[in-house]
Design a protein around this motif. Structure first.
Motif, PDB file in Angstrom:
ATOM      1  N   HIS A   1      37.029   7.019 -31.926  1.00 20.18           N
ATOM      2  CA  HIS A   1      37.891   7.238 -30.775  1.00 20.18           C
ATOM      3  C   HIS A   1      37.687   8.662 -30.266  1.00 20.18           C
TER       4      HIS A   1
ATOM      5  N   THR B   1      35.317   2.814 -36.989  1.00 17.44           N
ATOM      6  CA  THR B   1      35.442   2.799 -35.533  1.00 17.44           C
ATOM      7  C   THR B   1      35.672   4.235 -35.090  1.00 17.44           C
TER       8      THR B   1
ATOM      9  N   SER C   1      44.578   7.867 -30.212  1.00 16.35           N
ATOM     10  CA  SER C   1      43.988   6.522 -30.161  1.00 16.35           C
ATOM     11  C   SER C   1      43.642   6.033 -31.564  1.00 16.35           C
ATOM     12  N   ALA C   2      43.165   6.943 -32.401  1.00 17.62           N
ATOM     13  CA  ALA C   2      42.879   6.591 -33.787  1.00 17.62           C
ATOM     14  C   ALA C   2      44.166   6.181 -34.509  1.00 17.62           C
TER      15      ALA C   2
ATOM     16  N   GLN D   1      45.282   2.678 -33.517  1.00 17.93           N
ATOM     17  CA  GLN D   1      44.549   1.627 -34.215  1.00 17.93           C
ATOM     18  C   GLN D   1      45.115   1.422 -35.615  1.00 17.93           C
TER      19      GLN D   1
END
Length: 94
Positions: free
Chosen positions: A64, A62, A69-70, A73
């Motif tokens: 970011h 995914t 934000s990473a 997660q």
């Protein structure tokens, strides 16, 4: 190889260790960065994005726009300990 622990992300509840100029190892905050059982995953900077690889989903990536934000997660990802426990349980019922 000398890795640098980034203390500035303790408020996320994770240990972040820089393993290269564009890669970081993220683990549960437990005071022992060498403990592989607390491993949550990795973040790699790819261009202007941050690619996240969760240890429980190694084939899925995914992306970011922000490093924070990473980390957010990965903070919710199960650590390697839970992944190994689940595999042991599934193996014992076969």
């Amino acid at each position: 190889m000398n890795h640098r622990r980034l203390q500035t992300y303790a408020d996320f509840g994770v240990d972040v260790v820089e393993i290269s100029a564009s890669e970081w190892r993220v683990s549960l905050m437990n005071g022992d960065e060498a403990d592989p059982h607390s491993l949550l995953g990795f973040v790699q900077q790819v261009g202007g994005m941050f690619e996240v690889t969760e240890i429980c989903r190694p084939g899925k990536r995914t992306y970011h726009r922000r490093f924070e934000s990473a980390l957010a997660q990965l903070r919710t990802a199960p650590p390697l300990t839970r992944v190994l426990e689940r595999a042991e349980l599934e193996g014992s019922t076969a």
